[in-house]
Design a protein around this motif. Structure first.
Motif, PDB file in Angstrom:
ATOM      1  N   ALA A 174       0.829  -1.206   0.000  1.00 17.20           N
ATOM      2  CA  ALA A 174       0.000   0.000   0.000  1.00 17.20           C
ATOM      3  C   ALA A 174       0.864   1.257   0.000  1.00 17.20           C
ATOM      4  CB  ALA A 174      -0.930  -0.005   1.205  1.00 17.20           C
ATOM      5  N   MET A 175       1.924   1.241   0.788  1.00 13.95           N
ATOM      6  CA  MET A 175       2.829   2.392   0.849  1.00 13.95           C
ATOM      7  C   MET A 175       3.484   2.652  -0.503  1.00 13.95           C
ATOM      8  SD  MET A 175       6.312   2.837   3.134  1.00 13.95           S
ATOM      9  CE  MET A 175       7.299   1.791   2.033  1.00 13.95           C
ATOM     10  N   LEU A 176       3.973   1.601  -1.150  1.00 17.16           N
ATOM     11  CA  LEU A 176       4.646   1.764  -2.436  1.00 17.16           C
ATOM     12  C   LEU A 176       3.673   2.158  -3.547  1.00 17.16           C
ATOM     13  CD1 LEU A 176       7.136  -1.227  -2.192  1.00 17.16           C
ATOM     14  CD2 LEU A 176       7.695   1.209  -2.046  1.00 17.16           C
ATOM     15  N   ASP A 177       2.454   1.646  -3.486  1.00 13.91           N
ATOM     16  CA  ASP A 177       1.435   2.067  -4.459  1.00 13.91           C
ATOM     17  C   ASP A 177       1.223   3.577  -4.381  1.00 13.91           C
ATOM     18  OD1 ASP A 177       1.037  -0.528  -5.328  1.00 13.91           O
ATOM     19  OD2 ASP A 177      -0.835  -0.832  -4.205  1.00 13.91           O
ATOM     20  N   SER A 178       1.112   4.089  -3.164  1.00 16.63           N
ATOM     21  CA  SER A 178       0.906   5.517  -2.966  1.00 16.63           C
ATOM     22  C   SER A 178       2.138   6.313  -3.371  1.00 16.63           C
ATOM     23  CB  SER A 178       0.559   5.790  -1.497  1.00 16.63           C
ATOM     24  OG  SER A 178       0.264   7.145  -1.280  1.00 16.63           O
ATOM     25  N   LEU A 179       3.303   5.815  -3.000  1.00 18.60           N
ATOM     26  CA  LEU A 179       4.550   6.495  -3.365  1.00 18.60           C
ATOM     27  C   LEU A 179       4.684   6.602  -4.879  1.00 18.60           C
ATOM     28  CD1 LEU A 179       7.309   7.640  -2.300  1.00 18.60           C
ATOM     29  CD2 LEU A 179       8.217   5.334  -2.691  1.00 18.60           C
ATOM     30  N   LEU A 180       4.383   5.524  -5.585  1.00 13.67           N
ATOM     31  CA  LEU A 180       4.472   5.530  -7.049  1.00 13.67           C
ATOM     32  C   LEU A 180       3.504   6.540  -7.651  1.00 13.67           C
ATOM     33  CD1 LEU A 180       5.585   4.209  -9.664  1.00 13.67           C
ATOM     34  CD2 LEU A 180       3.661   2.602  -9.517  1.00 13.67           C
ATOM     35  N   TRP A 181       2.272   6.562  -7.149  1.00 11.38           N
ATOM     36  CA  TRP A 181       1.263   7.495  -7.675  1.00 11.38           C
ATOM     37  C   TRP A 181       1.739   8.930  -7.523  1.00 11.38           C
ATOM     38  CZ3 TRP A 181      -1.997  11.506  -6.485  1.00 11.38           C
ATOM     39  CH2 TRP A 181      -3.124  11.676  -7.312  1.00 11.38           C
ATOM     40  N   TRP A 182       2.211   9.273  -6.337  1.00 12.49           N
ATOM     41  CA  TRP A 182       2.660  10.640  -6.090  1.00 12.49           C
ATOM     42  C   TRP A 182       3.961  10.937  -6.825  1.00 12.49           C
ATOM     43  CZ3 TRP A 182      -0.185  14.424  -4.492  1.00 12.49           C
ATOM     44  CH2 TRP A 182      -1.293  14.165  -3.663  1.00 12.49           C
ATOM     45  N   ALA A 183       4.836   9.955  -6.966  1.00 15.10           N
ATOM     46  CA  ALA A 183       6.091  10.183  -7.690  1.00 15.10           C
ATOM     47  C   ALA A 183       5.820  10.528  -9.144  1.00 15.10           C
ATOM     48  CB  ALA A 183       6.992   8.957  -7.583  1.00 15.10           C
ATOM     49  N   ASN A 184       4.902   9.799  -9.765  1.00 18.06           N
ATOM     50  CA  ASN A 184       4.554  10.089 -11.159  1.00 18.06           C
ATOM     51  C   ASN A 184       3.893  11.459 -11.300  1.00 18.06           C
ATOM     52  OD1 ASN A 184       5.526   7.741 -12.458  1.00 18.06           O
ATOM     53  ND2 ASN A 184       3.716   6.586 -11.813  1.00 18.06           N
ATOM     54  N   LEU A 185       2.990  11.771 -10.372  1.00 22.22           N
ATOM     55  CA  LEU A 185       2.271  13.044 -10.442  1.00 22.22           C
ATOM     56  C   LEU A 185       3.210  14.229 -10.215  1.00 22.22           C
ATOM     57  CD1 LEU A 185      -0.636  14.243 -10.718  1.00 22.22           C
ATOM     58  CD2 LEU A 185      -0.682  14.309  -8.218  1.00 22.22           C
ATOM     59  N   THR A 186       4.042  14.154  -9.187  1.00 26.41           N
ATOM     60  CA  THR A 186       4.923  15.279  -8.871  1.00 26.41           C
ATOM     61  C   THR A 186       6.036  15.420  -9.904  1.00 26.41           C
ATOM     62  OG1 THR A 186       6.161  13.858  -7.337  1.00 26.41           O
ATOM     63  CG2 THR A 186       4.448  15.273  -6.388  1.00 26.41           C
ATOM     64  N   LYS A 187       6.478  14.307 -10.476  1.00 23.42           N
ATOM     65  CA  LYS A 187       7.487  14.378 -11.537  1.00 23.42           C
ATOM     66  C   LYS A 187       6.943  15.163 -12.728  1.00 23.42           C
ATOM     67  CE  LYS A 187      10.465  11.460 -14.403  1.00 23.42           C
ATOM     68  NZ  LYS A 187      10.799  10.068 -14.803  1.00 23.42           N
ATOM     69  N   LYS A 188       5.727  14.875 -13.099  1.00 22.07           N
ATOM     70  CA  LYS A 188       5.093  15.600 -14.199  1.00 22.07           C
ATOM     71  C   LYS A 188       4.958  17.086 -13.852  1.00 22.07           C
ATOM     72  CE  LYS A 188       0.873  15.758 -17.002  1.00 22.07           C
ATOM     73  NZ  LYS A 188      -0.482  15.192 -17.205  1.00 22.07           N
ATOM     74  N   GLY A 189       4.575  17.372 -12.626  1.00 22.36           N
ATOM     75  CA  GLY A 189       4.424  18.760 -12.202  1.00 22.36           C
ATOM     76  C   GLY A 189       5.742  19.514 -12.224  1.00 22.36           C
ATOM     77  N   ARG A 190       6.820  18.880 -11.778  1.00 22.92           N
ATOM     78  CA  ARG A 190       8.132  19.537 -11.795  1.00 22.92           C
ATOM     79  C   ARG A 190       8.593  19.789 -13.224  1.00 22.92           C
ATOM     80  NH1 ARG A 190       9.229  15.430  -8.387  1.00 22.92           N
ATOM     81  NH2 ARG A 190      10.869  14.611  -9.755  1.00 22.92           N
ATOM     82  N   GLU A 191       8.318  18.839 -14.103  1.00 28.43           N
ATOM     83  CA  GLU A 191       8.679  19.013 -15.515  1.00 28.43           C
ATOM     84  C   GLU A 191       7.914  20.190 -16.129  1.00 28.43           C
ATOM     85  OE1 GLU A 191       7.806  15.155 -17.012  1.00 28.43           O
ATOM     86  OE2 GLU A 191       9.720  14.288 -16.378  1.00 28.43           O
ATOM     87  N   GLU A 192       6.642  20.326 -15.772  1.00 30.31           N
ATOM     88  CA  GLU A 192       5.848  21.456 -16.261  1.00 30.31           C
ATOM     89  C   GLU A 192       6.380  22.778 -15.716  1.00 30.31           C
ATOM     90  OE1 GLU A 192       1.904  20.424 -15.102  1.00 30.31           O
ATOM     91  OE2 GLU A 192       1.597  19.027 -16.774  1.00 30.31           O
TER      92      GLU A 192
END
Length: 199
Positions: A174-192
């Protein structure tokens, strides 16, 4: 895939941290949806924080602090492995967190904690620090405490982590599922953000 650092938070010669750190790193790698590397604070010989200000405001002067900043800046998220010392995190981990700022920002943080009550107090304190550093701490965590802790700790039975893996797996997943979701989302945001800054 997002790059995730598993940060070993204790630097004591007799530390237990390497054992759960290697376990969570292997567990995360086995998913195949993130790149995972172990990062050991002990390898950086960090001084106590003695800069004029955070590197959010001005460059750090200590070369080891800069090397640390460059290393952690490579990642899209973090799994902190922490013991609990007197209801908080080790001084080595707090100091390492203080030695950077920009590199932590807008990235998710997960926690593997251990101790008599599963490192619960240390984990809560670490979440507060992460928020102040503009990280995104995920709700789920892995807590190794009680009987499970004594099964794998050298002062107990010193069994391999596989002995308690069935107990840890649901929380770790559960922890890694959440970490992955936020990692993908924040990575996209930083790139933007970078695109906007370059415009």
């Amino acid at each position: 895939m997002p790059r995730i650092a598993v940060i070993i938070g204790s630097t004591r010669d007799t530390r237990f941290a390497e054992k759960p750190a290697q376990w969570i790193a292997d567990f995360a790698k086995s998913r195949g949806d993130m790149e995972v590397e172990l990062v050991d604070i002990k390898d950086f010989d960090l001084p106590f924080f003695n800069e004029a200000a955070s590197n959010l405001w001005m460059p750090s002067s200590d070369p080891n602090a800069v090397r640390w900043q460059n290393r952690i800046g490579e990642f899209d998220g973090y799994i902190f492995v922490t013991s609990e010392y007197n209801r908080s995190i080790p001084a080595s981990l707090k100091n390492a967190l203080d030695q950077a700022y920009k590199e932590w920002m807008k990235k998710p943080a997960a926690i593997v904690a251990y101790g008599g009550v599963g490192g619960a107090f240390a984990a809560d304190h670490l979440r507060t620090i992460a928020i102040e550093l503009q990280m995104v701490p995920v709700r789920g965590a892995v807590h190794i405490g009680g009987g499970e802790f004594m099964k794998v700790h050298p002062m107990g039975e010193n069994k391999p982590m596989s002995e308690i893996e069935p107990v840890l797996t649901p929380g770790a997943t559960a922890m890694l599922d959440s970490l992955l979701w936020w990692a993908n989302l924040t990575k996209k945001g930083r790139e933007e953000d970078l695109v906007k800054e370059a415009a």
